[in-house]
Enzyme design. Structure first.
Site, PDB file in Angstrom:
ATOM      1  N   ASN A 121      -3.714   6.767  -9.003  1.00 33.85           N
ATOM      2  CA  ASN A 121      -2.659   7.080  -8.050  1.00 33.85           C
ATOM      3  C   ASN A 121      -1.822   8.272  -8.475  1.00 33.85           C
ATOM      4  O   ASN A 121      -1.328   9.011  -7.633  1.00 33.85           O
ATOM      5  CB  ASN A 121      -1.797   5.850  -7.770  1.00 33.85           C
ATOM      6  CG  ASN A 121      -2.559   4.860  -6.905  1.00 33.85           C
ATOM      7  OD1 ASN A 121      -3.444   5.251  -6.128  1.00 33.85           O
ATOM      8  ND2 ASN A 121      -2.272   3.579  -7.048  1.00 33.85           N
ATOM      9  N   HIS A 135      -6.274  -3.269 -13.105  1.00 36.52           N
ATOM     10  CA  HIS A 135      -5.993  -2.821 -11.738  1.00 36.52           C
ATOM     11  C   HIS A 135      -7.274  -2.624 -10.943  1.00 36.52           C
ATOM     12  O   HIS A 135      -7.991  -1.640 -11.125  1.00 36.52           O
ATOM     13  CB  HIS A 135      -5.183  -1.511 -11.808  1.00 36.52           C
ATOM     14  CG  HIS A 135      -4.764  -0.994 -10.478  1.00 36.52           C
ATOM     15  ND1 HIS A 135      -4.714   0.343 -10.169  1.00 36.52           N
ATOM     16  CD2 HIS A 135      -4.383  -1.640  -9.352  1.00 36.52           C
ATOM     17  CE1 HIS A 135      -4.318   0.497  -8.919  1.00 36.52           C
ATOM     18  NE2 HIS A 135      -4.113  -0.690  -8.401  1.00 36.52           N
ATOM     19  N   SER A 142      -0.159  -2.554  -9.057  1.00 35.34           N
ATOM     20  CA  SER A 142      -0.529  -1.154  -8.803  1.00 35.34           C
ATOM     21  C   SER A 142       0.515  -0.206  -9.352  1.00 35.34           C
ATOM     22  O   SER A 142       0.231   0.969  -9.548  1.00 35.34           O
ATOM     23  CB  SER A 142      -0.595  -0.856  -7.312  1.00 35.34           C
ATOM     24  OG  SER A 142      -1.276  -1.826  -6.628  1.00 35.34           O
ATOM     25  N   GLU A 199      -8.914  -0.116 -13.472  1.00 34.66           N
ATOM     26  CA  GLU A 199      -8.149   0.546 -14.534  1.00 34.66           C
ATOM     27  C   GLU A 199      -7.683  -0.516 -15.520  1.00 34.66           C
ATOM     28  O   GLU A 199      -7.067  -1.513 -15.109  1.00 34.66           O
ATOM     29  CB  GLU A 199      -6.923   1.265 -13.936  1.00 34.66           C
ATOM     30  CG  GLU A 199      -7.295   2.470 -13.080  1.00 34.66           C
ATOM     31  CD  GLU A 199      -6.079   3.181 -12.482  1.00 34.66           C
ATOM     32  OE1 GLU A 199      -5.996   4.412 -12.603  1.00 34.66           O
ATOM     33  OE2 GLU A 199      -5.219   2.509 -11.874  1.00 34.66           O
TER      34      GLU A 199
HETATM   35  P1  NAD Z   1      -0.924 -10.367  -0.832  1.00 32.48           P
HETATM   36  O1  NAD Z   1       0.445 -10.488  -0.284  1.00 32.48           O
HETATM   37  O2  NAD Z   1      -2.062 -10.241   0.100  1.00 32.48           O
HETATM   38  O3  NAD Z   1      -1.209 -11.637  -1.761  1.00 32.48           O
HETATM   39  C1  NAD Z   1      -0.321 -12.117  -2.727  1.00 32.48           C
HETATM   40  C2  NAD Z   1      -0.503 -13.622  -2.791  1.00 32.48           C
HETATM   41  O4  NAD Z   1       0.169 -14.105  -3.931  1.00 32.48           O
HETATM   42  C3  NAD Z   1       0.095 -14.347  -1.589  1.00 32.48           C
HETATM   43  O5  NAD Z   1      -0.878 -15.191  -1.021  1.00 32.48           O
HETATM   44  C4  NAD Z   1       1.241 -15.146  -2.192  1.00 32.48           C
HETATM   45  O6  NAD Z   1       1.458 -16.397  -1.555  1.00 32.48           O
HETATM   46  C5  NAD Z   1       0.744 -15.352  -3.600  1.00 32.48           C
HETATM   47  N1  NAD Z   1       1.768 -15.711  -4.564  1.00 32.48           N
HETATM   48  C6  NAD Z   1       3.114 -15.559  -4.508  1.00 32.48           C
HETATM   49  N2  NAD Z   1       3.678 -16.068  -5.636  1.00 32.48           N
HETATM   50  C7  NAD Z   1       2.683 -16.547  -6.407  1.00 32.48           C
HETATM   51  C8  NAD Z   1       2.633 -17.215  -7.667  1.00 32.48           C
HETATM   52  N3  NAD Z   1       3.717 -17.445  -8.350  1.00 32.48           N
HETATM   53  N4  NAD Z   1       1.426 -17.589  -8.134  1.00 32.48           N
HETATM   54  C9  NAD Z   1       0.302 -17.331  -7.464  1.00 32.48           C
HETATM   55  N5  NAD Z   1       0.288 -16.720  -6.251  1.00 32.48           N
HETATM   56  C10 NAD Z   1       1.469 -16.330  -5.735  1.00 32.48           C
HETATM   57  O7  NAD Z   1      -0.862  -9.148  -1.864  1.00 32.48           O
HETATM   58  P2  NAD Z   1      -2.089  -8.292  -2.435  1.00 32.48           P
HETATM   59  O8  NAD Z   1      -2.311  -7.132  -1.565  1.00 32.48           O
HETATM   60  O9  NAD Z   1      -3.198  -9.206  -2.740  1.00 32.48           O
HETATM   61  O10 NAD Z   1      -1.472  -7.730  -3.782  1.00 32.48           O
HETATM   62  C11 NAD Z   1      -1.345  -8.521  -4.936  1.00 32.48           C
HETATM   63  C12 NAD Z   1      -1.127  -7.639  -6.141  1.00 32.48           C
HETATM   64  O11 NAD Z   1      -2.208  -6.723  -6.242  1.00 32.48           O
HETATM   65  C13 NAD Z   1       0.118  -6.795  -6.098  1.00 32.48           C
HETATM   66  O12 NAD Z   1       0.628  -6.669  -7.401  1.00 32.48           O
HETATM   67  C14 NAD Z   1      -0.381  -5.458  -5.611  1.00 32.48           C
HETATM   68  O13 NAD Z   1       0.418  -4.382  -6.003  1.00 32.48           O
HETATM   69  C15 NAD Z   1      -1.720  -5.400  -6.284  1.00 32.48           C
HETATM   70  N6  NAD Z   1      -2.709  -4.525  -5.644  1.00 32.48           N
HETATM   71  C16 NAD Z   1      -2.825  -4.465  -4.305  1.00 32.48           C
HETATM   72  C17 NAD Z   1      -3.778  -3.632  -3.726  1.00 32.48           C
HETATM   73  C18 NAD Z   1      -3.935  -3.554  -2.238  1.00 32.48           C
HETATM   74  O14 NAD Z   1      -4.487  -2.563  -1.758  1.00 32.48           O
HETATM   75  N7  NAD Z   1      -3.533  -4.550  -1.492  1.00 32.48           N
HETATM   76  C19 NAD Z   1      -4.616  -2.880  -4.541  1.00 32.48           C
HETATM   77  C20 NAD Z   1      -4.506  -3.006  -5.925  1.00 32.48           C
HETATM   78  C21 NAD Z   1      -3.542  -3.831  -6.467  1.00 32.48           C
END
Ligand code: NAD
Length: 652
Positions: free
Chosen positions: A194, A143, A122, A155
């Site tokens: 954002n 994104h 993000s 995005e």
């Molecule tokens: P999350 O913590 O729910 O999930 C992340 C997962 O990745 C975890 O289960 C973790 O164990 C796993 N992980 C760690 N290292 C890893 C690896 N080397 N290979 C594969 N998996 C691995 O986080 P999230 O909310 O799903 O966010 C993930 C990404 O998406 C981030 O970059 C975040 O900025 C982006 N994002 C989040 C949102 C949101 O609202 N949550 C929205 C858009 C983008």
């Protein structure tokens, strides 16, 4: 690598976003592997997908059996096995640069050389993530918004070295999985949504910190007067006050005192039970229309939002269309900021920024060069004929914001209502644009018109009530659009898939013919809002249905099924999804190839005759009949009949 080359997709991370992205990709029919670092985590993600698919299936939002979708999802813990056959990897691991770089370094080693590597980050730099690989041209941002299953926007972000081929393939892939992509052409902080959304909370924070308005006043005004889905403080509580705080701090920006206080007190929003509102001992975000005072200067917030948009356009990061689509789909804005700016007047927006800038000297009010240039060039918005968009004159081309229109070679004008984020609900722009399209249609070319909604959830779910909020009753005139459709001198057909309610049903009733899928739903829910149909619904329903049925629809406000709608004579055909397009095509085929003048006259005498006594109707009919006897089309029809061939009518 083009879209056709993408067969296998791997998603890294089975968390919030990873499992949702996996689900979306699988629903679209792709084989997808979901990888996380431990078996438990993968299993949790897998179960979340199963649960979500069941829900979607119960609501009829997926066509396939959940098990069939699941059969395309595999899980993996070992990274190399997970990605070795992948054509596209979407990384959704935690938001840390060092971790992402490690992952992309490994991906560079384990994936085949054509594989595209996308990150769902993000806020991190795509350019920097790409430095961990030997193929930065194949790295880009992808994104998604949370939750991916519900949110339509993606995005597609260029890093400095991302190739057009990579970005275009990811863009097309996004469309192939049923989402709406927008290009973010440069890797700027916050990307498009954002960064433009930033001032919504930030400026609201400054205004309340300075004691110029209360939290409730701001939230109520933005929702009930300006049509946003929630107020900036309610939104802050929902996403977590600390999130916005850290983003702004890291970007080196000042944070409004009220935000600072909340973070220090660890009152971070819903997740801690208390933020700007109290969710434990209080009633949460309990503001309402009564909190709108009329005193608070909402233009300060909107001017800063528009200024951010102007910066992005001026720096070639995104087009006005991309920004508006992004904010509508990604942030639920009632209309895009560029479109809104063109209505407000860019000179008005610029003045507000300049006034604040002079009064405070704060950088955040400094007007974007692009905005200044537009105003200096006299491009101050819709009234001037051009602003962020071109509006053309009476005969001019116009960029439609809420419609997609196509004129086929056969002369079918296809009008698609394009506000899927609001189930294609009618707002002032959409109604205005329909009138504009029909008023400017090339009558030599157009033989028939079809209306449909984008997406398969709704034809049109009604009037967008948020758009009417704060309107003076004297300004509410919704009839022109329905009358224009009703009177259009070519046959019209409504293609109905999903909800057809309120204003949407009125639009369908203003058309000549209606074809619906069997899972469509019809109704006039206005009575439940203390209203009645205002676009001709009461009158057209009375004339089209029996009185008892029309009154049932209007008085009870209940939905009826497509099957019942067909039995009642409200729609011409109710068919399965599979039969839908063919049935529609059969109807449209007759309409576009039918004798144009005869069709026009038939429509005219049937519509007008309906409201007359039969004597007057019969006179109209016989006059039209007499006139048609003198047309070339009639001669052509008669000759074709004798010669046993299909007639070719020219409308003469
Ligand atoms: P999350 O913590 O729910 O999930 C992340 C997962 O990745 C975890 O289960 C973790 O164990 C796993 N992980 C760690 N290292 C890893 C690896 N080397 N290979 C594969 N998996 C691995 O986080 P999230 O909310 O799903 O966010 C993930 C990404 O998406 C981030 O970059 C975040 O900025 C982006 N994002 C989040 C949102 C949101 O609202 N949550 C929205 C858009 C983008």
């Amino acid at each position: 690598m083009s879209l056709d080359d993408i067969d296998r997709v791997t998603v890294l991370g089975a968390g919030n976003m990873g499992h949702g992205i996996t689900e979306v990709v699988a629903i679209a029919g792709y084989e997808v592997t979901m990888r996380d670092i431990e078996q438990d985590l993968v299993d949790d993600g897998y179960e979340s997908i199963q649960w979500s698919l069941e829900k979607l299936s119960e609501k009829g939002l997926i066509d396939e059996d959940p098990e069939d979708v699941m059969s395309r999802v595999s899980t993996e813990v070992d990274l190399e096995t997970a990605v070795e056959d992948a054509d596209l990897v979407i990384e959704a691991a935690p938001e840390q640069m060092s971790l992402k770089k490690d992952i992309f370094g490994d991906l560079d080693e384990f994936t085949h050389e054509d594989c595209i590597l996308a990150s769902n980050t993000s806020s991190l730099s795509i350019t920097e993530i790409a430095t961990a690989t030997s193929r930065p041209e194949k790295v880009c941002g992808m994104h998604f918004f949370n939750p991916p299953v519900k949110m339509d926007l993606v995005e597609v972000i260029y890093g400095e070295e991302t190739s057009d081929e990579t970005a275009e393939t990811v863009y097309e892939f996004t469309e192939a999985i049923g989402k709406t992509p927008i290009y973010v052409r440069k890797d700027v902080n916050g990307f498009v949504v954002n960064s433009v959304l930033g001032p919504f909370g930030d400026e609201a924070g400054w205004i309340v910190s300075a004691g110029e308005a209360t939290i409730r006043e701001v939230d109520a005004t933005m929702v009930h007067e300006r049509g946003y889905p929630m107020g900036p403080f309610e939104l802050g509580d929902l996403t977590g006050i600390d999130i916005g705080y850290h983003v702004r701090k890291e970007a080196g920006k000042d944070v409004p005192p009220i935000v600072e206080e909340k973070v220090e007190a660890e009152e971070l929003g819903q997740k801690t039970g208390k933020g700007y509102y109290d969710y434990e001992d209080g009633d949460g975000a309990d503001y309402g229309p009564d909190d709108v005072s009329g005193e608070f200067d909402w233009l300060r917030i909107e001017a800063r939002i528009i200024n951010e948009a102007a910066k992005l356009i001026g720096n070639d990061v995104a087009t006005p269309e991309a920004i508006d689509t992004g904010l509508r789909l990604g942030a639920g804005f009632p209309e895009g900021p560029c479109r809104r700016a063109d209505k407000l007047g860019l000179d008005t927006v610029l003045e507000k920024l300049q006034e604040q800038h002079e009064a405070t000297g704060e950088e955040r009010y400094e007007p974007a060069d692009y905005l200044v240039d537009l105003v200096e060039a006299g491009k101050t918005g819709e009234d001037a004929g051009e602003g962020f968009y071109e509006y053309g004159g009476d005969d001019g081309e116009r960029d439609y914001q809420t419609l997609n229109t196509t004129l086929t070679e056969d002369g079918l004008l296809e009008i698609e209502l394009d506000r899927p984020e609001r189930l294609n609900a009618l707002n002032a722009d959409l109604m205005d644009e329909i009138v504009h399209v029909l008023d400017h249609a090339d009558m030599d070319a157009v033989r028939a018109v079809s209306f449909e909604g984008t997406g398969d959830r709704a034809f049109c779910a009604g009037a967008d009530i948020t758009g009417f909020a704060g309107m003076d009753p004297a300004d509410v005139d919704v009839t022109p659009v329905f009358q224009t459709v009703n009177d259009f001198p070519r046959p019209t057909l409504a293609k109905i898939q999903g909800f057809c309610l309120g204003g949407g049903l009125e639009l369908a009733l203003a058309c000549d013919l209606r074809i619906a899928t069997e899972d469509s739903e019809f109704g006039f829910p206005e009575i439940n809002l203390g209203l009645i149909p205002g676009g001709g619904g009461t009158q057209r329903a009375m004339r089209m249905l029996t009185e008892a049925r029309a009154k049932e629809l209007v008085f009870r406000g209940e939905h009826i099924s497509a099957e019942r709608a067909e039995n009642w004579g409200l729609v011409n055909r109710c068919v399965t999804d599979e039969e839908f397009e063919d049935t529609v095509d059969e109807f449209l085929e007759d309409l576009v190839h039918g004798a144009p003048i005869a069709l026009r006259k038939a429509k005219e005498v049937m519509n007008e005759g309906r409201d007359q006594d039969i004597g007057a109707g019969l006179v109209m009919e016989s006059q039209a009949f007499g006139l048609l006897l003198t047309t070339d089309d009639m001669m052509e029809g008669a000759s074709a009949f004798m010669e046993k061939r299909d007639p070719e009518f020219e409308g003469k």
